[in-house]
Design an enzyme around this catalytic site. Structure first.
Site, PDB file in Angstrom:
ATOM      1  CG  HIS A 124      24.058  23.409  20.715  1.00  0.00           C
ATOM      2  ND1 HIS A 124      23.906  24.359  21.501  1.00  0.00           N
ATOM      3  CD2 HIS A 124      24.079  24.654  19.754  1.00  0.00           C
ATOM      4  CE1 HIS A 124      24.476  25.198  21.692  1.00  0.00           C
ATOM      5  NE2 HIS A 124      24.331  25.478  20.066  1.00  0.00           N
ATOM      6  CG  ASP A 185      29.623  23.303   8.614  1.00  0.00           C
ATOM      7  OD1 ASP A 185      30.432  23.164   8.183  1.00  0.00           O
ATOM      8  OD2 ASP A 185      28.415  23.072   8.079  1.00  0.00           O
ATOM      9  CD  GLU A 296      30.444  22.333   4.574  1.00  0.00           C
ATOM     10  OE1 GLU A 296      29.348  23.411   4.497  1.00  0.00           O
ATOM     11  OE2 GLU A 296      30.714  21.979   5.772  1.00  0.00           O
TER      12      GLU A 296
HETATM   13  P1  FAD Z   1      25.841  17.844  24.003  1.00  0.00           P
HETATM   14  O1  FAD Z   1      24.547  17.853  22.816  1.00  0.00           O
HETATM   15  O2  FAD Z   1      25.984  18.019  24.888  1.00  0.00           O
HETATM   16  O3  FAD Z   1      25.822  16.272  24.075  1.00  0.00           O
HETATM   17  C1  FAD Z   1      25.840  14.818  22.671  1.00  0.00           C
HETATM   18  C2  FAD Z   1      25.562  13.931  23.603  1.00  0.00           C
HETATM   19  O4  FAD Z   1      27.441  13.963  23.575  1.00  0.00           O
HETATM   20  C3  FAD Z   1      24.988  13.555  23.640  1.00  0.00           C
HETATM   21  O5  FAD Z   1      24.635  12.348  24.372  1.00  0.00           O
HETATM   22  C4  FAD Z   1      25.502  13.849  25.432  1.00  0.00           C
HETATM   23  O6  FAD Z   1      25.840  12.414  26.221  1.00  0.00           O
HETATM   24  C5  FAD Z   1      27.016  13.420  24.513  1.00  0.00           C
HETATM   25  N1  FAD Z   1      28.044  13.569  25.120  1.00  0.00           N
HETATM   26  C6  FAD Z   1      28.443  15.650  25.793  1.00  0.00           C
HETATM   27  N2  FAD Z   1      29.855  15.485  26.023  1.00  0.00           N
HETATM   28  C7  FAD Z   1      30.161  14.181  26.770  1.00  0.00           C
HETATM   29  C8  FAD Z   1      31.907  13.797  27.437  1.00  0.00           C
HETATM   30  N3  FAD Z   1      32.425  14.946  27.059  1.00  0.00           N
HETATM   31  N4  FAD Z   1      32.078  12.652  26.671  1.00  0.00           N
HETATM   32  C9  FAD Z   1      31.387  11.849  26.498  1.00  0.00           C
HETATM   33  N5  FAD Z   1      30.215  11.841  25.962  1.00  0.00           N
HETATM   34  C10 FAD Z   1      29.931  13.187  25.666  1.00  0.00           C
HETATM   35  N6  FAD Z   1      28.018  18.648  13.833  1.00  0.00           N
HETATM   36  C11 FAD Z   1      28.460  17.827  12.751  1.00  0.00           C
HETATM   37  O7  FAD Z   1      28.866  17.442  12.695  1.00  0.00           O
HETATM   38  N7  FAD Z   1      29.570  19.121  11.684  1.00  0.00           N
HETATM   39  C12 FAD Z   1      28.357  20.372  11.210  1.00  0.00           C
HETATM   40  O8  FAD Z   1      28.700  20.851  11.358  1.00  0.00           O
HETATM   41  C13 FAD Z   1      27.547  20.393  12.831  1.00  0.00           C
HETATM   42  N8  FAD Z   1      27.651  22.349  12.991  1.00  0.00           N
HETATM   43  C14 FAD Z   1      26.219  22.109  14.185  1.00  0.00           C
HETATM   44  C15 FAD Z   1      25.398  23.486  13.874  1.00  0.00           C
HETATM   45  C16 FAD Z   1      24.541  23.549  14.624  1.00  0.00           C
HETATM   46  C17 FAD Z   1      23.823  25.507  14.795  1.00  0.00           C
HETATM   47  C18 FAD Z   1      24.127  22.917  16.465  1.00  0.00           C
HETATM   48  C19 FAD Z   1      22.965  23.813  16.569  1.00  0.00           C
HETATM   49  C20 FAD Z   1      25.089  21.745  15.559  1.00  0.00           C
HETATM   50  C21 FAD Z   1      25.316  21.343  14.683  1.00  0.00           C
HETATM   51  N9  FAD Z   1      26.490  20.111  14.631  1.00  0.00           N
HETATM   52  C22 FAD Z   1      27.779  19.648  13.571  1.00  0.00           C
HETATM   53  C23 FAD Z   1      25.733  19.049  15.387  1.00  0.00           C
HETATM   54  C24 FAD Z   1      26.764  18.843  16.767  1.00  0.00           C
HETATM   55  O9  FAD Z   1      27.714  18.216  16.540  1.00  0.00           O
HETATM   56  C25 FAD Z   1      26.110  17.985  17.519  1.00  0.00           C
HETATM   57  O10 FAD Z   1      24.772  17.852  18.125  1.00  0.00           O
HETATM   58  C26 FAD Z   1      27.604  17.711  19.213  1.00  0.00           C
HETATM   59  O11 FAD Z   1      26.359  16.754  19.729  1.00  0.00           O
HETATM   60  C27 FAD Z   1      26.783  18.816  19.254  1.00  0.00           C
HETATM   61  O12 FAD Z   1      27.671  19.535  20.458  1.00  0.00           O
HETATM   62  P2  FAD Z   1      27.764  19.219  22.087  1.00  0.00           P
HETATM   63  O13 FAD Z   1      29.017  19.916  22.907  1.00  0.00           O
HETATM   64  O14 FAD Z   1      25.761  20.591  22.671  1.00  0.00           O
HETATM   65  O15 FAD Z   1      27.252  18.325  22.569  1.00  0.00           O
END
Ligand code: FAD
Length: 541
Positions: A124, A185, A296
């Site tokens: 994400h 969120d 918020e």
């Molecule tokens: P990914 O996109 O898969 O990875 C993000 C980064 O972390 C990459 O660099 C990846 O290589 C690294 N990574 C992934 N897994 C690991 C691991 N196990 N160890 C080390 N590195 C790793 N953020 C907030 O803070 N608050 C919010 O309310 C919020 N709401 C959101 C709502 C939506 C609809 C979306 C799409 C995003 C939101 N986000 C929010 C942002 C979100 O926290 C970040 O985009 C987060 O990185 C997404 O998690 P993911 O598991 O998809 O990570």
């Protein structure tokens, strides 16, 4: 953060425009500087030099899980839907040792190979941060460690896998009447993904972000070593990894602190037409001792029938007055607050809520209330996701911009951004709420503004792929750039959250005095710069 808005989509031109968009961004300096070993590509066209050598070398590894070398286009996609870097391979690990062997193998290949490794959580990210051009993507959700372990007692916690989704952690911990304290969120994100950033939501003013609520981590470093770390053990790695943008290690397990889970939530929305009244109230609430559990806020620009829309999930306190309220043509500020309670204490909760509300300066006809279960409240954005997916509006470009703004500059910021730069409708929710730095541990890698109170401001835009108008990608990106330019010209002291930069100078500016520590940690834990290349901070050695 909230969810993108609905709008009509012309599917016919979609693929063509997405392709043109990718080409356009590839040719911009934005994608050029730090990623000489990583460029945005049409997934099916490039057959890289040395790929067959790399493939056969990976095939020699003895794993519990397996590699995939074909049908891996999905790993070149993320929620942002703007950057697409095709990997060489996707690892589906079944054990921590699969991850460790793979990273160790790449590390031992040295600079003869330019292979990089990206942990992919739920992907994400917004700008390819979980991707690895011609590298290895590790599908963290495949990781099968020990089952989630919940420890009750005075300081309860759960041991979860780095690839676990927060929504699953919620459901598991609730079985013991417990839950994590600090959330995002949206809960369909992985533990490793949010802990690599921060994890900020309406509870952060009270408990700090998610990275503040972790007791221990298990991490695979860029050398392939498996290390357990905490405040007391390997503290440098522990704090480095928290908010460390995946640069120092792959989080395979996290010990997350828990609290007794609330059963119900009183969820409240009120409106303001003056920013200063709105922000004063927000700041008063986050600073008072016995406040709400969640705080918020939203900026709402020129929305027709706003309060009518709210009626599907909230009840107006004064239905007649609410029905006369006109939102069209106005810029309004919505304070969103919540109080947790158990049904047998609803009287006490109502008294406390009324007393807190009586001190606020909102427009009295705009008080809306609702009572929902704790799970419904926390998983609220997922409902929007389902609706948007059904309309084909989830997998479109999301040019989001997230900023942290110091308190003393927030009025100036609001005047310019909501008064001049964003006119007409916004292309998605705009969140704005303050948090207290004293609740945030300053030893993590997360960069925040200097001041004690700062605001999280999130422009959560969706771009209509076929549009060249105000809801199109180019317009929104130009608007984001105007906001950033204003911040820098007016010396607002803003820091990007989920940061994205093109040049090393920009990263150095982002980190400021913390840059040296960040570089030192990189050379200690990932000296070949193998990990998380999609962040584009360091070059592979
Ligand atoms: P990914 O996109 O898969 O990875 C993000 C980064 O972390 C990459 O660099 C990846 O290589 C690294 N990574 C992934 N897994 C690991 C691991 N196990 N160890 C080390 N590195 C790793 N953020 C907030 O803070 N608050 C919010 O309310 C919020 N709401 C959101 C709502 C939506 C609809 C979306 C799409 C995003 C939101 N986000 C929010 C942002 C979100 O926290 C970040 O985009 C987060 O990185 C997404 O998690 P993911 O598991 O998809 O990570």
């Amino acid at each position: 953060m909230g969810s993108p808005p609905s709008a009509s989509l012309k599917q016919n031109n979609l693929l063509f425009l997405v392709f043109i968009t990718i080409l356009f961004f590839c040719s911009m300096p934005d994608t050029a500087n730090l990623c000489s070993n990583q460029s945005s590509v049409n997934p099916s066209t490039v057959i890289p030099y040395k790929s067959s050598t790399n493939i056969s070398s990976l095939e020699t590894l003895q794993l519990d899980g397996y590699f995939r070398f074909d049908h891996i286009d999905y790993a070149a996609k993320d929620f942002g839907n703007r950057y697409h870097f095709l990997p060489l391979a996707v690892l589906h690990p079944k054990s921590v040792s699969d991850i460790s062997s793979t990273v160790k193998h790449v590390f031992n290949m040295g600079s003869t190979s330019q292979l990089t490794v990206a942990a992919r959580g739920h992907s994400h990210s917004l700008q390819g941060q979980a991707q690895a051009h011609q590298g290895i993507v590790i599908n963290m959700e495949s990781l099968q460690g020990p089952e989630m372990q919940i420890h009750t007692g005075e300081l309860p916690y759960v041991d979860a896998s780095g690839g676990d989704l927060w929504i699953n952690i919620l459901h598991e911990t609730l079985k013991q009447g417990l839950a994590p304290k600090s959330w995002t969120d949206y809960l369909h994100l992985t533990v490793g993904g949010t802990l690599s950033n921060a994890g900020i939501s309406g509870q952060a003013f009270k408990h700090g972000p998610q990275i503040n609520n972790i007791y221990q981590l298990e991490v695979v470093t860029g050398k392939g070593e498996v290390v357990t770390c905490s405040e007391k053990q390997n503290a440098e790695l522990f704090y480095g990894v928290l908010g460390g943008l995946g640069q120092f290690g792959i989080i395979t397990r996290a010990r997350i602190s828990l609290e007794p889970a609330p059963k119900m939530v009183k969820w409240i929305r009120v409106l303001y037409d003056e920013f200063s009244k709105f922000s004063n109230d927000q700041e008063r609430l986050i600073s008072s001792k016995d406040s709400f559990d969640y705080i918020e806020g939203l900026v709402i620009i020129n929305r027709t029938g706003l309060l009518n829309n709210w009626r599907s999930s909230f009840n107006p306190k004064d239905p007649l007055q609410a029905s006369r309220f006109v939102s069209e043509g106005k810029t309004l500020y919505c304070l969103e607050i919540a109080m947790y309670f158990s049904p047998d204490e609803s009287d006490i909760m109502n008294q406390k809520t009324e007393s807190l509300l009586s001190e606020l300066n909102y427009i009295s006809s705009t008080l809306f209330l609702s009572e929902v279960s704790y799970v419904e409240f926390l998983d609220r954005v997922h409902l929007s996701e389902i609706k948007l997916r059904s309309k084909g509006l989830w997998e479109i470009p999301h040019p989001w911009l997230n900023l942290l703004i110091p308190r003393t500059k927030i009025i100036e910021f609001a005047q310019e951004v909501f008064g001049n730069i964003l006119t007409g409708n916004s292309n998605g929710p705009i969140l704005i709420y303050p948090v207290n730095k004293s609740k945030w541990n300053n030893r993590t890698s997360l960069i925040t503004p200097e001041e004690e109170i700062f605001y999280q401001v999130a422009f959560l835009s969706s771009a209509m792929p076929s549009s060249t108008g105000r809801d199109g990608l180019f317009h929104i990106l130009a608007q984001n750039q105007r906001i950033l330019d204003f911040c820098s010209k007016a010396s607002i002291g803003a820091k990007q959250y989920l940061p994205h930069y093109s040049t090393q100078e920009e990263w150095e500016t982002h980190f400021g005095p913390q840059w040296e520590v960040f570089v030192r940690r990189k050379s200690t834990y990932d000296p070949m710069a193998i990990l998380a290349p999609g962040q584009r901070i360091f070059r592979r050695k």
